[in-house]
Design an enzyme around this catalytic site. Sequence first.
Site, PDB file in Angstrom:
ATOM      1  N   TYR A 157       0.913  -1.210   0.038  1.00  0.00           N
ATOM      2  CA  TYR A 157      -0.237  -0.050  -0.075  1.00  0.00           C
ATOM      3  C   TYR A 157       0.891   1.242   0.025  1.00  0.00           C
ATOM      4  CZ  TYR A 157      -3.845  -3.225   1.444  1.00  0.00           C
ATOM      5  OH  TYR A 157      -4.917  -4.340   1.454  1.00  0.00           O
TER       6      TYR A 157
ATOM      7  N   ASP B 144      -9.380  -9.767   8.462  1.00  0.00           N
ATOM      8  CA  ASP B 144     -10.878 -10.043   8.425  1.00  0.00           C
ATOM      9  C   ASP B 144     -11.216 -11.336   8.611  1.00  0.00           C
ATOM     10  OD1 ASP B 144     -10.855  -7.327   7.400  1.00  0.00           O
ATOM     11  OD2 ASP B 144     -12.218  -7.654   5.750  1.00  0.00           O
TER      12      ASP B 144
ATOM     13  N   ASP C 216      -4.028  -7.234   6.081  1.00  0.00           N
ATOM     14  CA  ASP C 216      -5.504  -6.642   5.814  1.00  0.00           C
ATOM     15  C   ASP C 216      -6.146  -7.782   5.712  1.00  0.00           C
ATOM     16  OD1 ASP C 216      -7.389  -5.197   5.177  1.00  0.00           O
ATOM     17  OD2 ASP C 216      -6.473  -4.254   3.296  1.00  0.00           O
TER      18      ASP C 216
ATOM     19  N   LYS D 132       5.623 -14.382   2.076  1.00  0.00           N
ATOM     20  CA  LYS D 132       5.339 -15.071   0.815  1.00  0.00           C
ATOM     21  C   LYS D 132       6.832 -15.074  -0.166  1.00  0.00           C
ATOM     22  CE  LYS D 132       2.602 -17.065  -2.252  1.00  0.00           C
ATOM     23  NZ  LYS D 132       2.092 -18.587  -2.018  1.00  0.00           N
TER      24      LYS D 132
ATOM     25  N   ASP E 133      -0.604 -18.312   2.289  1.00  0.00           N
ATOM     26  CA  ASP E 133      -1.673 -19.069   2.145  1.00  0.00           C
ATOM     27  C   ASP E 133      -1.814 -20.074   2.958  1.00  0.00           C
ATOM     28  OD1 ASP E 133       0.733 -19.748   0.929  1.00  0.00           O
ATOM     29  OD2 ASP E 133       0.071 -20.397  -0.873  1.00  0.00           O
TER      30      ASP E 133
HETATM   31 MN    MN Z   1      -9.339  -4.274   5.611  1.00  0.00          MN
END
Ligand code: MN
Length: 358
Positions: free
Chosen positions: A138, A250, A246, A189, A222
């Site tokens: 980001y 969730d 992020d 990763k 993963d």
């Molecule tokens: Mn989010």
Amino acid sequence: MKTYKIAVIPGDGIGTEVVDAGVEALKALAARDGTFAFHFDHFDWGGEYYKKHGRMMPENGRDAIRHHDAILFGSAGHPDIPDHITLWGLRLAICQPFDQYANVRPTRILPGVVSPLRGVSGPELDWVIVRENSEGEYAGVGGRVHQGLPEEAATDVSIMTRAGVTRIMRFAFRLAQGRPRKLLTVVTKSNAQRHAMVMWDEIASEVAREFPDVTWDKMLVDAMTMRMTLKPQTLDTIVASNLHADILSDLAAALAGSLGIAPTANLNPERVFPSMFEPIHGSAFDIMGKGVANPVGTFWSAVMMLEHLGEKAAAARLMKAVERVTADPALHTPDLGGTANTRKVTDAVIGSIAAENA
Ligand code: MN
Ligand code: NAD
């Protein structure tokens, strides 16, 4: 008496509903405690502001909140405005310049809340996810050329710096060290992304040497989704890049019962700038204006804000009030399978704060 100056930025959608509830709870706490007070400054920044002024917040907006003790935030996201404009124009426009590089996301299954994971309850799922919050995927680096033409090209470039990775690793190791299990999982990763993620891994190993008492392991992102789902009890503190954390947070919120419960702190650990506290959920267009948003994520974020301000007793009191309320299924909002609304849950939390005599 100490008075904390809080900048309140509800934003859009249910952000406004849950932040109102959070401010009410904080006022009740200050009244109950009697040893500190809040001064709340409200800022109407967000999508509606954008429609009037062509930007999400004023150009000098950050100067208006730079000297506050903390920021209580709702959500950036408006049904009529593209998400990249609302997010970059408000939330990231605060997080990045205020160098809130450590995004801390505790996840637990609160009393009375049922995890979608079969047979998993309280003690088996107790995590803190640390999200790198200032760079990585980001970073905002990239570009787009030949828009709309067949030869159109676009890039989003992830930037990781030695300074940025080192400070988030140190933060995560230190946090893990302060928790009973002293256990850290570094998400990576580095099999597929062979430059920045390899540096990420190397810096993790280097920083680990400063924390010999912390047990740590490394997990590909993963595989991490499987481990979170199938072996939640093997995890404690988790550190991941901006994008990975992020997504994982969730998932964590859903596994702990609902996105409506999950809190977050965007910390500037050096305290040069104010830190920002917000529920992790967004504007929830599907339920906005209905008065049924779960305010618990905001209450828990307020708990984190009180801890950051050093008001440990008040933080503990609010968390206890929240847990007493979640323990009662009659006080569950629809996201938890109940029929209560925001007002009812807020009143119950405030009632519990006032009633408690400890
Ligand atoms: Mn989010
Ligand atoms: P969302 O978090 O708004 O909603 C996802 C789902 O969870 C919806 O079904 C919603 O009803 C439910 N939900 C979320 N919070 C809830 C709560 N407190 N109580 C009950 N149910 C709740 O995510 P989305 O739909 O992907 O995004 C909607 C908008 O919010 C978009 O514009 C997005 O960019 C923005 N957003 C902002 C932030 C932020 O500012 N930090 C975070 C996520 C999304």
